[in-house]
Design a protein around this motif. Sequence first.
Motif, PDB file in Angstrom:
ATOM      1  N   ALA A  91       0.813  -1.217   0.000  1.00  0.00           N
ATOM      2  CA  ALA A  91       0.000   0.000   0.000  1.00  0.00           C
ATOM      3  C   ALA A  91       0.843   1.262   0.000  1.00  0.00           C
ATOM      4  CB  ALA A  91      -0.931   0.001   1.210  1.00  0.00           C
ATOM      5  N   GLN A  92       2.131   1.164   0.342  1.00  0.00           N
ATOM      6  CA  GLN A  92       2.978   2.351   0.410  1.00  0.00           C
ATOM      7  C   GLN A  92       3.546   2.749  -0.955  1.00  0.00           C
ATOM      8  OE1 GLN A  92       3.312  -0.237   2.797  1.00  0.00           O
ATOM      9  NE2 GLN A  92       1.982   1.040   4.057  1.00  0.00           N
ATOM     10  N   GLN A  93       3.339   1.918  -1.966  1.00  0.00           N
ATOM     11  CA  GLN A  93       3.923   2.197  -3.273  1.00  0.00           C
ATOM     12  C   GLN A  93       2.877   2.724  -4.250  1.00  0.00           C
ATOM     13  OE1 GLN A  93       5.636  -1.198  -5.252  1.00  0.00           O
ATOM     14  NE2 GLN A  93       6.930   0.062  -6.567  1.00  0.00           N
ATOM     15  N   LEU A  94       3.170   3.879  -4.839  1.00  0.00           N
ATOM     16  CA  LEU A  94       2.325   4.452  -5.874  1.00  0.00           C
ATOM     17  C   LEU A  94       2.839   3.997  -7.236  1.00  0.00           C
ATOM     18  CD1 LEU A  94       1.715   8.130  -4.692  1.00  0.00           C
ATOM     19  CD2 LEU A  94      -0.052   6.435  -5.158  1.00  0.00           C
ATOM     20  N   LEU A  95       1.954   3.462  -8.061  1.00  0.00           N
ATOM     21  CA  LEU A  95       2.337   2.947  -9.367  1.00  0.00           C
ATOM     22  C   LEU A  95       1.565   3.694 -10.459  1.00  0.00           C
ATOM     23  CD1 LEU A  95       2.178  -0.833  -8.459  1.00  0.00           C
ATOM     24  CD2 LEU A  95       4.246   0.551  -8.693  1.00  0.00           C
ATOM     25  N   PRO A  96       2.217   4.044 -11.558  1.00  0.00           N
ATOM     26  CA  PRO A  96       1.528   4.734 -12.660  1.00  0.00           C
ATOM     27  C   PRO A  96       1.030   3.745 -13.714  1.00  0.00           C
ATOM     28  CG  PRO A  96       3.871   4.857 -13.018  1.00  0.00           C
ATOM     29  CD  PRO A  96       3.684   4.056 -11.741  1.00  0.00           C
ATOM     30  N   TYR A  97      -0.131   4.031 -14.292  1.00  0.00           N
ATOM     31  CA  TYR A  97      -0.586   3.275 -15.456  1.00  0.00           C
ATOM     32  C   TYR A  97       0.327   3.624 -16.638  1.00  0.00           C
ATOM     33  CZ  TYR A  97      -4.965   1.495 -13.478  1.00  0.00           C
ATOM     34  OH  TYR A  97      -5.907   0.813 -12.739  1.00  0.00           O
ATOM     35  N   ALA A  98       0.735   2.600 -17.385  1.00  0.00           N
ATOM     36  CA  ALA A  98       1.672   2.828 -18.482  1.00  0.00           C
ATOM     37  C   ALA A  98       1.015   3.476 -19.687  1.00  0.00           C
ATOM     38  CB  ALA A  98       2.326   1.507 -18.893  1.00  0.00           C
ATOM     39  N   GLN A  99      -0.248   3.160 -19.969  1.00  0.00           N
ATOM     40  CA  GLN A  99      -0.901   3.629 -21.188  1.00  0.00           C
ATOM     41  C   GLN A  99      -2.057   4.583 -20.904  1.00  0.00           C
ATOM     42  OE1 GLN A  99       0.309   3.125 -24.225  1.00  0.00           O
ATOM     43  NE2 GLN A  99       1.991   2.014 -23.255  1.00  0.00           N
ATOM     44  N   ALA A 100      -2.017   5.301 -19.782  1.00  0.00           N
ATOM     45  CA  ALA A 100      -3.078   6.259 -19.451  1.00  0.00           C
ATOM     46  C   ALA A 100      -2.486   7.384 -18.614  1.00  0.00           C
ATOM     47  CB  ALA A 100      -4.208   5.570 -18.702  1.00  0.00           C
ATOM     48  N   ARG A 101      -3.041   8.585 -18.784  1.00  0.00           N
ATOM     49  CA  ARG A 101      -2.595   9.739 -17.996  1.00  0.00           C
ATOM     50  C   ARG A 101      -3.718  10.767 -17.930  1.00  0.00           C
ATOM     51  NH1 ARG A 101      -1.348  14.293 -20.871  1.00  0.00           N
ATOM     52  NH2 ARG A 101      -1.064  14.112 -23.134  1.00  0.00           N
ATOM     53  N   TRP A 102      -3.575  11.722 -17.007  1.00  0.00           N
ATOM     54  CA  TRP A 102      -4.502  12.838 -16.909  1.00  0.00           C
ATOM     55  C   TRP A 102      -4.115  13.909 -17.931  1.00  0.00           C
ATOM     56  CZ3 TRP A 102      -8.709  11.904 -14.237  1.00  0.00           C
ATOM     57  CH2 TRP A 102      -8.669  11.057 -13.139  1.00  0.00           C
ATOM     58  N   SER A 103      -5.056  14.754 -18.285  1.00  0.00           N
ATOM     59  CA  SER A 103      -4.777  15.850 -19.217  1.00  0.00           C
ATOM     60  C   SER A 103      -3.903  16.923 -18.575  1.00  0.00           C
ATOM     61  CB  SER A 103      -6.088  16.467 -19.708  1.00  0.00           C
ATOM     62  OG  SER A 103      -6.836  16.975 -18.618  1.00  0.00           O
ATOM     63  N   SER A 104      -3.924  17.022 -17.258  1.00  0.00           N
ATOM     64  CA  SER A 104      -3.045  17.914 -16.498  1.00  0.00           C
ATOM     65  C   SER A 104      -2.842  17.277 -15.127  1.00  0.00           C
ATOM     66  CB  SER A 104      -3.647  19.325 -16.387  1.00  0.00           C
ATOM     67  OG  SER A 104      -4.916  19.280 -15.773  1.00  0.00           O
ATOM     68  N   SER A 105      -2.155  17.949 -14.252  1.00  0.00           N
ATOM     69  CA  SER A 105      -1.892  17.358 -12.936  1.00  0.00           C
ATOM     70  C   SER A 105      -3.189  17.255 -12.138  1.00  0.00           C
ATOM     71  CB  SER A 105      -0.883  18.209 -12.171  1.00  0.00           C
ATOM     72  OG  SER A 105      -1.472  19.439 -11.774  1.00  0.00           O
ATOM     73  N   PRO A 106      -3.294  16.258 -11.231  1.00  0.00           N
ATOM     74  CA  PRO A 106      -4.485  16.152 -10.386  1.00  0.00           C
ATOM     75  C   PRO A 106      -4.781  17.430  -9.602  1.00  0.00           C
ATOM     76  CG  PRO A 106      -3.214  14.139 -10.249  1.00  0.00           C
ATOM     77  CD  PRO A 106      -2.395  15.121 -11.047  1.00  0.00           C
ATOM     78  N   ALA A 107      -3.742  18.122  -9.149  1.00  0.00           N
ATOM     79  CA  ALA A 107      -3.957  19.361  -8.403  1.00  0.00           C
ATOM     80  C   ALA A 107      -4.692  20.395  -9.255  1.00  0.00           C
ATOM     81  CB  ALA A 107      -2.625  19.922  -7.921  1.00  0.00           C
ATOM     82  N   GLN A 108      -4.329  20.498 -10.526  1.00  0.00           N
ATOM     83  CA  GLN A 108      -5.005  21.458 -11.411  1.00  0.00           C
ATOM     84  C   GLN A 108      -6.442  21.026 -11.706  1.00  0.00           C
ATOM     85  OE1 GLN A 108      -1.963  21.211 -14.492  1.00  0.00           O
ATOM     86  NE2 GLN A 108      -1.375  23.331 -14.113  1.00  0.00           N
ATOM     87  N   LEU A 109      -6.647  19.735 -11.892  1.00  0.00           N
ATOM     88  CA  LEU A 109      -8.002  19.236 -12.156  1.00  0.00           C
ATOM     89  C   LEU A 109      -8.910  19.458 -10.955  1.00  0.00           C
ATOM     90  CD1 LEU A 109      -7.128  15.881 -13.971  1.00  0.00           C
ATOM     91  CD2 LEU A 109      -8.096  17.932 -15.015  1.00  0.00           C
ATOM     92  N   VAL A 110      -8.400  19.166  -9.766  1.00  0.00           N
ATOM     93  CA  VAL A 110      -9.208  19.346  -8.546  1.00  0.00           C
ATOM     94  C   VAL A 110      -9.509  20.826  -8.328  1.00  0.00           C
ATOM     95  CG1 VAL A 110      -9.203  19.105  -6.038  1.00  0.00           C
ATOM     96  CG2 VAL A 110      -8.394  17.223  -7.463  1.00  0.00           C
ATOM     97  N   ARG A 111      -8.516  21.685  -8.537  1.00  0.00           N
ATOM     98  CA  ARG A 111      -8.755  23.121  -8.337  1.00  0.00           C
ATOM     99  C   ARG A 111      -9.853  23.635  -9.259  1.00  0.00           C
ATOM    100  NH1 ARG A 111      -7.624  28.071 -10.307  1.00  0.00           N
ATOM    101  NH2 ARG A 111      -7.308  29.741  -8.752  1.00  0.00           N
ATOM    102  N   ALA A 112      -9.851  23.179 -10.524  1.00  0.00           N
ATOM    103  CA  ALA A 112     -10.887  23.616 -11.457  1.00  0.00           C
ATOM    104  C   ALA A 112     -12.266  23.167 -10.983  1.00  0.00           C
ATOM    105  CB  ALA A 112     -10.606  23.059 -12.847  1.00  0.00           C
ATOM    106  N   ARG A 113     -12.351  21.973 -10.427  1.00  0.00           N
ATOM    107  CA  ARG A 113     -13.636  21.467  -9.924  1.00  0.00           C
ATOM    108  C   ARG A 113     -14.094  22.273  -8.710  1.00  0.00           C
ATOM    109  NH1 ARG A 113     -15.884  18.151 -13.758  1.00  0.00           N
ATOM    110  NH2 ARG A 113     -17.042  16.405 -12.876  1.00  0.00           N
ATOM    111  N   VAL A 114     -13.146  22.579  -7.803  1.00  0.00           N
ATOM    112  CA  VAL A 114     -13.474  23.386  -6.617  1.00  0.00           C
ATOM    113  C   VAL A 114     -13.916  24.782  -7.027  1.00  0.00           C
ATOM    114  CG1 VAL A 114     -12.519  24.450  -4.531  1.00  0.00           C
ATOM    115  CG2 VAL A 114     -11.962  22.070  -5.085  1.00  0.00           C
ATOM    116  N   ARG A 115     -13.194  25.391  -7.941  1.00  0.00           N
ATOM    117  CA  ARG A 115     -13.525  26.752  -8.400  1.00  0.00           C
ATOM    118  C   ARG A 115     -14.932  26.808  -8.986  1.00  0.00           C
ATOM    119  NH1 ARG A 115     -10.302  27.619 -13.265  1.00  0.00           N
ATOM    120  NH2 ARG A 115     -12.041  26.406 -14.088  1.00  0.00           N
TER     121      ARG A 115
END
Length: 226
Positions: free
Chosen positions: A100-124
Amino acid sequence: MNLIALRADSTPAKGLKRLKNTPAKRLAMRCTWLLLPLILTACATPQPPAPKAVYDFGPVLSSASAAAPTRSAAVALPEIEASASLDSPSLLYRLQYSNAQQLLPYAQARWSSSPAQLVRARVRDALALQGPVLSTEGIAPWVLRIELDEFSQVFESPEKSFGLVRLRVSLLKNDQLAAQTTVLARAPAASQDAAGGVKALTAATDDAVRQLSSWLAAQIKYSVAR
């Protein structure tokens, strides 16, 4: 009789030999030898990798956050702070049943921008339904600072996972800390892959935003009433 039989037996062989040496056959063989290097080169050339699937939260299809109490006071919303692992477009998951302590990335998928930017847009977008939202500090008396601590798809087992979002929120009034809270939200994933993780994290983010909107409105209303 023997001579006739010999001629009859030898005729097909001679005809076959003549067929093998026809100009069309020789031309076909030449073309094959000329094309062979190109065929071998095409087989040996590595193919480009398949493009990654790019995801975002999609459009806001509900105005449920508008049900939270409205506010007249303007709120400044600076950029959301996040750790280095959450400050990239990687789509992350955890194997809770393994490590559970290891963060792993999907090899063939990504966000359009960083999660922080996506969350901020939703909050705004959610806070704008309640009252004025500014991007610059120092103009509004209220400042909402958010830290993104967790944003990943968590696998409880190979057959079950959920999206997990955790926010640390600080509300400042005239540069003084007025209130703090932690917002935690999770949503089950319908499929155990990147697409399922995206939908689960989108639902968890929307839940976290609803909690945050209600908390903020209540804090400002309480402060004004005192």
